[in-house]
Write a protein that holds these residues in place. Structure first.
Motif, PDB file in Angstrom:
ATOM      1  N   LEU A  14       0.819  -1.213   0.000  1.00 26.08           N
ATOM      2  CA  LEU A  14       0.000   0.000   0.000  1.00 26.08           C
ATOM      3  C   LEU A  14       0.854   1.265   0.000  1.00 26.08           C
ATOM      4  O   LEU A  14       0.442   2.302  -0.528  1.00 26.08           O
ATOM      5  N   ARG A  15       2.029   1.168   0.588  1.00 25.18           N
ATOM      6  CA  ARG A  15       2.878   2.343   0.811  1.00 25.18           C
ATOM      7  C   ARG A  15       3.232   3.075  -0.480  1.00 25.18           C
ATOM      8  O   ARG A  15       3.415   4.301  -0.484  1.00 25.18           O
ATOM      9  N   TRP A  16       3.330   2.337  -1.604  1.00 17.84           N
ATOM     10  CA  TRP A  16       3.855   2.944  -2.830  1.00 17.84           C
ATOM     11  C   TRP A  16       2.831   3.024  -3.947  1.00 17.84           C
ATOM     12  O   TRP A  16       3.195   3.209  -5.107  1.00 17.84           O
ATOM     13  N   ILE A  17       1.556   2.895  -3.633  1.00 14.50           N
ATOM     14  CA  ILE A  17       0.515   3.072  -4.647  1.00 14.50           C
ATOM     15  C   ILE A  17       0.201   4.561  -4.751  1.00 14.50           C
ATOM     16  O   ILE A  17      -0.229   5.186  -3.779  1.00 14.50           O
ATOM     17  N   GLY A  18       0.415   5.131  -5.922  1.00 11.37           N
ATOM     18  CA  GLY A  18       0.279   6.569  -6.087  1.00 11.37           C
ATOM     19  C   GLY A  18      -1.136   7.021  -6.390  1.00 11.37           C
ATOM     20  O   GLY A  18      -2.050   6.220  -6.612  1.00 11.37           O
ATOM     21  N   GLY A  19      -1.315   8.338  -6.403  1.00 10.48           N
ATOM     22  CA  GLY A  19      -2.559   8.949  -6.805  1.00 10.48           C
ATOM     23  C   GLY A  19      -3.699   8.777  -5.818  1.00 10.48           C
ATOM     24  O   GLY A  19      -3.528   8.269  -4.716  1.00 10.48           O
ATOM     25  N   PRO A  20      -4.892   9.203  -6.243  1.00 12.32           N
ATOM     26  CA  PRO A  20      -6.070   9.110  -5.376  1.00 12.32           C
ATOM     27  C   PRO A  20      -6.378   7.688  -4.928  1.00 12.32           C
ATOM     28  O   PRO A  20      -6.876   7.474  -3.822  1.00 12.32           O
ATOM     29  N   LEU A  21      -6.089   6.704  -5.779  1.00 14.87           N
ATOM     30  CA  LEU A  21      -6.342   5.316  -5.394  1.00 14.87           C
ATOM     31  C   LEU A  21      -5.501   4.927  -4.185  1.00 14.87           C
ATOM     32  O   LEU A  21      -6.001   4.317  -3.238  1.00 14.87           O
ATOM     33  N   GLY A  22      -4.220   5.284  -4.216  1.00 18.64           N
ATOM     34  CA  GLY A  22      -3.344   4.955  -3.093  1.00 18.64           C
ATOM     35  C   GLY A  22      -3.806   5.612  -1.805  1.00 18.64           C
ATOM     36  O   GLY A  22      -3.820   4.986  -0.736  1.00 18.64           O
ATOM     37  N   ILE A  23      -4.192   6.888  -1.888  1.00 20.70           N
ATOM     38  CA  ILE A  23      -4.672   7.596  -0.703  1.00 20.70           C
ATOM     39  C   ILE A  23      -5.927   6.937  -0.156  1.00 20.70           C
ATOM     40  O   ILE A  23      -6.071   6.748   1.064  1.00 20.70           O
ATOM     41  N   LEU A  25      -6.900   3.771  -0.537  1.00 16.19           N
ATOM     42  CA  LEU A  25      -6.591   2.456   0.030  1.00 16.19           C
ATOM     43  C   LEU A  25      -5.917   2.572   1.384  1.00 16.19           C
ATOM     44  O   LEU A  25      -6.249   1.837   2.326  1.00 16.19           O
ATOM     45  N   ARG A  26      -4.965   3.503   1.498  1.00 14.97           N
ATOM     46  CA  ARG A  26      -4.276   3.664   2.787  1.00 14.97           C
ATOM     47  C   ARG A  26      -5.235   4.191   3.853  1.00 14.97           C
ATOM     48  O   ARG A  26      -5.169   3.794   5.021  1.00 14.97           O
ATOM     49  N   ARG A  27      -6.125   5.098   3.443  1.00 16.69           N
ATOM     50  CA  ARG A  27      -7.115   5.621   4.396  1.00 16.69           C
ATOM     51  C   ARG A  27      -8.001   4.487   4.911  1.00 16.69           C
ATOM     52  O   ARG A  27      -8.241   4.374   6.120  1.00 16.69           O
ATOM     53  N   SER A  28      -8.460   3.654   4.020  1.00 14.13           N
ATOM     54  CA  SER A  28      -9.329   2.547   4.420  1.00 14.13           C
ATOM     55  C   SER A  28      -8.601   1.570   5.338  1.00 14.13           C
ATOM     56  O   SER A  28      -9.171   1.077   6.322  1.00 14.13           O
ATOM     57  N   TRP A  29      -7.339   1.311   5.037  1.00 12.24           N
ATOM     58  CA  TRP A  29      -6.558   0.360   5.841  1.00 12.24           C
ATOM     59  C   TRP A  29      -6.307   0.889   7.239  1.00 12.24           C
ATOM     60  O   TRP A  29      -6.560   0.223   8.235  1.00 12.24           O
ATOM     61  N   TYR A  30      -5.806   2.131   7.328  1.00 12.70           N
ATOM     62  CA  TYR A  30      -5.416   2.655   8.632  1.00 12.70           C
ATOM     63  C   TYR A  30      -6.609   3.141   9.451  1.00 12.70           C
ATOM     64  O   TYR A  30      -6.505   3.273  10.674  1.00 12.70           O
ATOM     65  N   ILE A  43      -2.730   9.848   3.901  1.00  9.66           N
ATOM     66  CA  ILE A  43      -1.405   9.273   4.154  1.00  9.66           C
ATOM     67  C   ILE A  43      -0.725   9.165   2.807  1.00  9.66           C
ATOM     68  O   ILE A  43      -1.157   8.411   1.933  1.00  9.66           O
ATOM     69  N   ASP A  44       0.338   9.919   2.627  1.00  5.67           N
ATOM     70  CA  ASP A  44       0.966  10.050   1.314  1.00  5.67           C
ATOM     71  C   ASP A  44       1.939   8.900   1.042  1.00  5.67           C
ATOM     72  O   ASP A  44       2.097   7.982   1.842  1.00  5.67           O
ATOM     73  N   LEU A  45       2.626   8.991  -0.093  1.00  4.15           N
ATOM     74  CA  LEU A  45       3.538   7.939  -0.528  1.00  4.15           C
ATOM     75  C   LEU A  45       4.692   7.716   0.447  1.00  4.15           C
ATOM     76  O   LEU A  45       5.277   8.664   0.977  1.00  4.15           O
ATOM     77  N   GLY A  46       5.035   6.455   0.666  1.00  3.30           N
ATOM     78  CA  GLY A  46       6.244   6.108   1.399  1.00  3.30           C
ATOM     79  C   GLY A  46       6.191   6.282   2.896  1.00  3.30           C
ATOM     80  O   GLY A  46       7.216   6.164   3.561  1.00  3.30           O
ATOM     81  N   VAL A  47       5.023   6.559   3.448  1.00  5.50           N
ATOM     82  CA  VAL A  47       4.923   6.752   4.905  1.00  5.50           C
ATOM     83  C   VAL A  47       5.094   5.407   5.617  1.00  5.50           C
ATOM     84  O   VAL A  47       4.459   4.414   5.264  1.00  5.50           O
ATOM     85  N   MET A  48       5.975   5.389   6.618  1.00  4.16           N
ATOM     86  CA  MET A  48       6.229   4.190   7.423  1.00  4.16           C
ATOM     87  C   MET A  48       5.519   4.352   8.765  1.00  4.16           C
ATOM     88  O   MET A  48       5.736   5.345   9.461  1.00  4.16           O
ATOM     89  N   ILE A  49       4.691   3.385   9.126  1.00  3.01           N
ATOM     90  CA  ILE A  49       3.944   3.443  10.376  1.00  3.01           C
ATOM     91  C   ILE A  49       4.160   2.158  11.158  1.00  3.01           C
ATOM     92  O   ILE A  49       3.924   1.062  10.652  1.00  3.01           O
ATOM     93  N   GLU A  50       4.608   2.304  12.402  1.00  8.44           N
ATOM     94  CA  GLU A  50       4.816   1.165  13.300  1.00  8.44           C
ATOM     95  C   GLU A  50       3.975   1.388  14.554  1.00  8.44           C
ATOM     96  O   GLU A  50       4.004   2.457  15.138  1.00  8.44           O
ATOM     97  N   GLY A  51       3.237   0.366  14.954  1.00  5.66           N
ATOM     98  CA  GLY A  51       2.379   0.500  16.131  1.00  5.66           C
ATOM     99  C   GLY A  51       1.134   1.305  15.845  1.00  5.66           C
ATOM    100  O   GLY A  51       0.742   2.159  16.650  1.00  5.66           O
TER     101      GLY A  51
END
Length: 213
Positions: A14-23, A25-30, A43-51
């Motif tokens: 998910l981290r590297w999917i660009g454009g509105p689709l990536g945003i 998908l990451r929004r739905s996941w987190y 949550i933009d490209l390349g963001v690393m989240i732990e915990g």
């Protein structure tokens, strides 16, 4: 075990999917992974989240490219932990912007108020090793656990951290501006423009008349 193996794989994709689709998908996941999540999270490209389960985000929060958020307890909670800054948690208020390449380490607890901007390349570290007591490095190995100290961090409303600001502890009041490159390791009152921590106690108010500055 399943979550420890599968979830990181999903997040790495998910981290590297660009454009509105990536945003989207990451929004739905987190939204499901965060402790709490408001509307319109970006949550933009390349963001690393732990915990992620220890992170709370308000409405309209933007976590920009290549930011790193590390949350979760890393050792026992200090008896003096402020109630309003839960141990191991990162809290981000409404309409706050975490700019590119920011690092937020929340082991000791980090609370960011509404309408804050954390400038690119800044770092907020709420836990560190105790330099005077470390004798065998900073890595856990064999029967050795490096001694650590928690330094909870709190930012009020409308706090701006300029490029490359480093915050190691303290409470920063509302409507404060921390100029680029500043190192913060003490409390800062509201309505201050800080250009050098040594001057923080006598820094002029941003809103004071010129005659008072």
């Amino acid at each position: 075990m399943f979550k420890r193996v599968v979830f990181p794989l999903i997040e790495s994709m998910l981290r590297w999917i660009g454009g509105p689709l990536g945003i989207c998908l990451r929004r739905s996941w987190y939204r499901k992974r965060f402790k709490s999540c408001g509307e319109r999270l970006v949550i933009d490209l390349g963001v690393m989240i732990e915990g992620a389960e220890h992170i709370s985000a308000g409405h309209d929060v933007w976590i920009d490219k290549l930011a790193i958020l590390i949350a979760g307890p890393n050792g026992p909670c200090n008896e003096t932990q402020p109630v309003e800054i839960p141990h191991g948690e990162i809290q981000i208020g409404d309409a706050s912007h975490i700019c590119p390449n920011v690092i937020i380490q929340g082991h000791g607890g980090v609370r960011i108020g509404a309408y804050c901007t954390i400038g690119a390349g800044s770092a907020l570290y709420s836990q560190s090793n105790i330099v005077s007591e470390v004798r065998r490095g900073t890595i856990v190995h064999a029967d050795y656990i490096p001694p650590k100290i928690d330094n909870p961090i709190s930012l009020g409303r409308n706090v701006w951290c300029g490029l490359g600001v480093k915050v190691f502890k303290g409470a920063i009041g509302d409507d404060a501006f921390i100029k680029p490159g500043t190192i913060v390791n003490a409390d800062i009152p509201s309505n201050r423009m800080i250009w050098n921590l040594r001057d923080s106690s006598k820094a002029p108010s941003r809103f004071a008349p010129e005659s008072e500055q």
